[in-house]
Design a protein around this motif. Structure first.
Motif, PDB file in Angstrom:
ATOM      1  N   HIS A 113       5.819 -32.101  -0.338  1.00 25.09           N
ATOM      2  CA  HIS A 113       6.438 -32.752   0.833  1.00 25.09           C
ATOM      3  C   HIS A 113       7.556 -31.921   1.461  1.00 25.09           C
ATOM      4  N   GLY A 114       7.260 -30.695   1.823  1.00 22.61           N
ATOM      5  CA  GLY A 114       8.256 -29.861   2.496  1.00 22.61           C
ATOM      6  C   GLY A 114       7.874 -29.588   3.944  1.00 22.61           C
ATOM      7  N   PHE A 115       8.538 -28.618   4.527  1.00 24.79           N
ATOM      8  CA  PHE A 115       8.209 -28.234   5.910  1.00 24.79           C
ATOM      9  C   PHE A 115       8.764 -26.852   6.227  1.00 24.79           C
ATOM     10  N   VAL A 116       8.178 -26.269   7.267  1.00 28.60           N
ATOM     11  CA  VAL A 116       8.667 -25.002   7.820  1.00 28.60           C
ATOM     12  C   VAL A 116       8.837 -25.213   9.322  1.00 28.60           C
ATOM     13  N   ASP A 117       9.999 -24.871   9.845  1.00 28.91           N
ATOM     14  CA  ASP A 117      10.231 -24.996  11.287  1.00 28.91           C
ATOM     15  C   ASP A 117       9.892 -23.685  11.972  1.00 28.91           C
ATOM     16  N   ILE A 118       9.111 -23.797  13.054  1.00 24.31           N
ATOM     17  CA  ILE A 118       8.758 -22.595  13.804  1.00 24.31           C
ATOM     18  C   ILE A 118       9.097 -22.805  15.283  1.00 24.31           C
ATOM     19  N   VAL A 119       9.110 -21.716  16.032  1.00 25.45           N
ATOM     20  CA  VAL A 119       9.277 -21.789  17.487  1.00 25.45           C
ATOM     21  C   VAL A 119       8.160 -20.965  18.107  1.00 25.45           C
ATOM     22  N   VAL A 120       7.349 -21.580  18.976  1.00 27.68           N
ATOM     23  CA  VAL A 120       6.289 -20.846  19.663  1.00 27.68           C
ATOM     24  C   VAL A 120       6.496 -20.989  21.165  1.00 27.68           C
ATOM     25  N   ASN A 121       6.621 -19.868  21.856  1.00 27.63           N
ATOM     26  CA  ASN A 121       6.903 -19.849  23.298  1.00 27.63           C
ATOM     27  C   ASN A 121       8.095 -20.741  23.644  1.00 27.63           C
ATOM     28  N   GLY A 122       9.123 -20.653  22.820  1.00 29.07           N
ATOM     29  CA  GLY A 122      10.346 -21.406  23.090  1.00 29.07           C
ATOM     30  C   GLY A 122      10.311 -22.865  22.683  1.00 29.07           C
ATOM     31  N   VAL A 123       9.149 -23.321  22.175  1.00 30.64           N
ATOM     32  CA  VAL A 123       9.036 -24.736  21.798  1.00 30.64           C
ATOM     33  C   VAL A 123       9.127 -24.874  20.274  1.00 30.64           C
ATOM     34  N   PRO A 124      10.140 -25.601  19.776  1.00 31.51           N
ATOM     35  CA  PRO A 124      10.256 -25.766  18.320  1.00 31.51           C
ATOM     36  C   PRO A 124       9.216 -26.749  17.783  1.00 31.51           C
ATOM     37  N   LYS A 125       8.760 -26.502  16.565  1.00 32.79           N
ATOM     38  CA  LYS A 125       7.781 -27.399  15.962  1.00 32.79           C
ATOM     39  C   LYS A 125       7.949 -27.368  14.440  1.00 32.79           C
ATOM     40  N   ARG A 126       7.773 -28.519  13.824  1.00 34.97           N
ATOM     41  CA  ARG A 126       7.866 -28.615  12.368  1.00 34.97           C
ATOM     42  C   ARG A 126       6.473 -28.685  11.757  1.00 34.97           C
ATOM     43  N   ILE A 127       6.157 -27.768  10.846  1.00 35.03           N
ATOM     44  CA  ILE A 127       4.856 -27.737  10.176  1.00 35.03           C
ATOM     45  C   ILE A 127       5.045 -28.246   8.743  1.00 35.03           C
ATOM     46  N   GLY A 128       4.314 -29.276   8.386  1.00 37.18           N
ATOM     47  CA  GLY A 128       4.452 -29.857   7.054  1.00 37.18           C
ATOM     48  C   GLY A 128       3.900 -28.946   5.963  1.00 37.18           C
ATOM     49  N   VAL A 129       4.562 -28.959   4.810  1.00 42.43           N
ATOM     50  CA  VAL A 129       4.042 -28.269   3.627  1.00 42.43           C
ATOM     51  C   VAL A 129       3.633 -29.363   2.648  1.00 42.43           C
ATOM     52  N   THR A 130       2.351 -29.481   2.399  1.00 42.18           N
ATOM     53  CA  THR A 130       1.848 -30.540   1.534  1.00 42.18           C
ATOM     54  C   THR A 130       2.369 -30.352   0.114  1.00 42.18           C
ATOM     55  N   ARG A 131       2.212 -29.105  -0.380  1.00 39.39           N
ATOM     56  CA  ARG A 131       2.560 -28.844  -1.769  1.00 39.39           C
ATOM     57  C   ARG A 131       2.655 -27.352  -2.019  1.00 39.39           C
ATOM     58  N   ALA A 132       3.309 -27.019  -3.130  1.00 38.66           N
ATOM     59  CA  ALA A 132       3.249 -25.648  -3.644  1.00 38.66           C
ATOM     60  C   ALA A 132       3.028 -25.803  -5.134  1.00 38.66           C
ATOM     61  N   HIS A 133       1.986 -25.164  -5.648  1.00 34.83           N
ATOM     62  CA  HIS A 133       1.752 -25.281  -7.084  1.00 34.83           C
ATOM     63  C   HIS A 133       1.628 -23.914  -7.744  1.00 34.83           C
ATOM     64  N   MET A 134       1.882 -23.894  -9.048  1.00 37.68           N
ATOM     65  CA  MET A 134       1.814 -22.643  -9.802  1.00 37.68           C
ATOM     66  C   MET A 134       0.400 -22.456 -10.347  1.00 37.68           C
ATOM     67  N   GLU A 135      -0.009 -21.201 -10.489  1.00 34.92           N
ATOM     68  CA  GLU A 135      -1.280 -20.915 -11.153  1.00 34.92           C
ATOM     69  C   GLU A 135      -1.333 -19.456 -11.572  1.00 34.92           C
ATOM     70  N   ASP A 136      -2.313 -19.136 -12.407  1.00 32.36           N
ATOM     71  CA  ASP A 136      -2.475 -17.726 -12.791  1.00 32.36           C
ATOM     72  C   ASP A 136      -3.559 -17.094 -11.929  1.00 32.36           C
ATOM     73  N   ASP A 137      -3.427 -15.798 -11.716  1.00 33.24           N
ATOM     74  CA  ASP A 137      -4.397 -15.083 -10.894  1.00 33.24           C
ATOM     75  C   ASP A 137      -5.583 -14.665 -11.756  1.00 33.24           C
ATOM     76  N   ALA A 138      -6.702 -14.369 -11.105  1.00 35.28           N
ATOM     77  CA  ALA A 138      -7.877 -13.823 -11.796  1.00 35.28           C
ATOM     78  C   ALA A 138      -7.798 -12.298 -11.774  1.00 35.28           C
ATOM     79  N   GLY A 139      -8.767 -11.646 -12.425  1.00 35.43           N
ATOM     80  CA  GLY A 139      -8.834 -10.182 -12.363  1.00 35.43           C
ATOM     81  C   GLY A 139      -9.482  -9.745 -11.062  1.00 35.43           C
ATOM     82  N   LYS A 140      -9.922  -8.505 -11.056  1.00 36.23           N
ATOM     83  CA  LYS A 140     -10.517  -7.962  -9.828  1.00 36.23           C
ATOM     84  C   LYS A 140     -11.886  -7.399 -10.131  1.00 36.23           C
ATOM     85  N   SER A 141     -12.863  -7.763  -9.309  1.00 40.51           N
ATOM     86  CA  SER A 141     -14.165  -7.107  -9.376  1.00 40.51           C
ATOM     87  C   SER A 141     -14.132  -5.937  -8.408  1.00 40.51           C
ATOM     88  N   ILE A 142     -14.548  -4.776  -8.883  1.00 37.85           N
ATOM     89  CA  ILE A 142     -14.492  -3.582  -8.030  1.00 37.85           C
ATOM     90  C   ILE A 142     -15.915  -3.156  -7.701  1.00 37.85           C
TER      91      ILE A 142
END
Ligand SMILES: [Zn+2]
Length: 491
Positions: free
Chosen positions: A115-144
């Protein structure tokens, strides 16, 4: 823009509303992995930064990295999220050749931040973009899939990245244009870099973005079917991918078709997205709480102590630069593009006593010299205090702005201070009136025609005469004083 089956004219575009949500994976800047002590360093020989835990060998137990938790909490706080007292790790089960455990350790219904947010301004117009969630996780390896002589027949796997700590940041579907998505990503990246939770180096994959895009007729109550553009590795490409997707989906709907829910890949070469796999049957990851990890408890005291270590964030800093230093909005934006740059500017502004001049110099002469030498602000041969000292000489009228540019060039190549160079080369501005009188006499004698013109009312010729005096003094005369003295003399 590549050709589509149905032409999407601006009139047709105007009937639709675009809906965009972003999922951003950010690699946390820890020294070691999330559940083991293997290093996270980039570029090590393949399969050397591994141990039984990150290889998922039977019986190995994960131990949560405290620093990773702190950086994840900081990420949540920087995005104005609530940090619940308890969050839970969950197994996300799926098979992939570069995922030796057969599951990812992620978070599901109880993430570390929400339940967060990020405030942005586009062409001089401010807008609030909601952040639903941020969660932790581990990354996978890489296929080459390329780079080996038998890459046409084999895929290689490098597990060094396995177990690298990530936060996945999920936005609300609040963005209505590719420009808004671009601004959201830019603001997000700056914020995370200021907090040093991640380098956000996209070339190294430290920030990766998936975009969920759908279209609907304006006023329609329900969202259209979304397509997910996966793993786009630059913000410019995200913007291009979204712009293409919007046109493609509108063309599908306009020609009577249906948008299919699927994952798509962006091809920077053609500017198109192409279907990767259908998502009509959504994956069932069989999430369940990770039995080898206790619920993660974040006490008020811990959260508060993490908050206390956070720097001023770019948005607040931009506002302060405008309010306190009188900078233009655009300049404040430029000077807060990185934390190092904004720190440099602020120290130079304090040392010079003239913030606007410091801003001009940092964005002008200094930026130009650094660029020519291919150097970062942190590698500048002229320190912020040294630049401030130079500008203080100008502010006090001891050297002219023009001479300051010469002195600056010498500072940049030698690393010497402004004071030392001015002293050594005798560059101090001449404000001694008897010395100036002498030069003015010479110039008046040498230019009788211009003096005559001035006296006959062509007063703009004074600029020429001041120029001659500046030249005769090798740029050291105080121009304001010269101009005044000259006018007095010529009556
Ligand atoms: Zn390991």
């Amino acid at each position: 823009m590549p050709a589509l089956a149905t032409e999407v004219t601006p009139e047709i575009m105007a009937k639709y509303e675009v809906v965009i949500g972003l999922e951003v994976h950010v690699q946390l800047a820890t020294r070691t992995k999330i559940f083991c002590a293997c290093p996270t360093s980039f570029g090590a020989p393949p399969n050397t930064n591994v141990c039984p835990v990150c290889l998922g060998l039977p019986g190995a137990l994960p131990v949560l990295n405290r620093h990773a938790v702190e950086l994840a909490v900081m990420t949540g706080l920087a995005l104005n999220c609530n940090i619940p007292p308890s969050s839970v790790f969950a197994r996300k089960n799926y098979f992939y050749p570069d995922l030796p455990k057969g599951y990812q350790i992620s978070q599901y219904d109880k993430p570390i931040a929400e339940h967060g947010f990020v405030d942005i301004v586009v062409n001089g117009v401010p807008k609030r973009i909601g952040v639903t969630r941020a969660h932790m996780e581990d990354d996978a390896g890489k296929s080459i899939h390329e780079g080996f002589k038998d890459s046409d027949r084999f895929t290689y796997v490098d597990l060094n990245r396995t177990g690298t700590p990530l936060v996945e940041i999920v936005s609300e579907p609040d963005m209505r244009s590719a420009d808004e998505a671009y601004e959201f990503l830019t603001e997000l990246k700056q914020t995370l870099q200021f907090c040093a939770v991640s380098t956000c180096d996209m070339e190294k994959g430290h920030l990766r973005c998936d975009a969920n895009v759908s279209v609907r007729l304006k006023g329609a109550p329900e969202f259209g079917t979304k397509a997910e553009v996966k793993n786009v590795n630059s913000f410019r490409f995200v913007k291009m991918a979204i712009e293409y997707e919007v046109q493609r989906q509108i063309a599908v709907v306009e020609s009577g078709g249906k948008v299919v829910q699927e994952s798509r890949l962006f091809d920077p070469g053609s500017g198109e997205t192409v279907s990767m796999r259908s998502k009509e049957h959504a994956h069932d990851y069989r999430y369940f709480p990770e039995p080898d990890l206790l619920p993660l408890q974040i006490s008020d005291a811990w959260r508060t102590s993490i908050q206390a270590t956070m720097p001023e964030l770019p948005q607040s800093r931009r506002k302060r630069f405008v309010d306190a230093y009188g900078l233009r909005e655009y300049d404040a934006q430029t000077l807060t593009s990185t934390r190092d740059l904004s720190d440099y500017f602020e120290r130079a502004a304090k040392a010079s006593g003239d913030a606007r001049s410091a801003a001009n110099w940092v964005m002008g002469d200094l930026a130009g010299a650094l660029k020519a030498d291919n150097k970062e602000i942190t590698e500048s041969p002229v320190s912020s205090e040294q630049l401030g000292e130079l500008l203080a000489f100008v502010a006090k009228g001891e050297i002219s702005n023009k001479l300051a540019k010469d002195v600056f060039e010498k500072m940049f190549t030698t690393g010497d201070s402004a004071g030392a160079i001015i002293e050594r080369e005798g560059l101090k501005q001449i404000s001694d009136t008897s010395a100036l009188d002498k030069i003015i006499d010479e110039v008046i004698t040498a230019n009788p025609k211009q003096v005559e013109q001035y006296k006959s009312g062509k007063t703009q010729v004074v600029g020429f005469l001041v120029g001659q005096i500046m030249k005769a003094s090798k740029g050291q005369a105080n121009p304001a004083l010269v101009s005044q003295m000259l006018k007095d003399r010529l009556g």
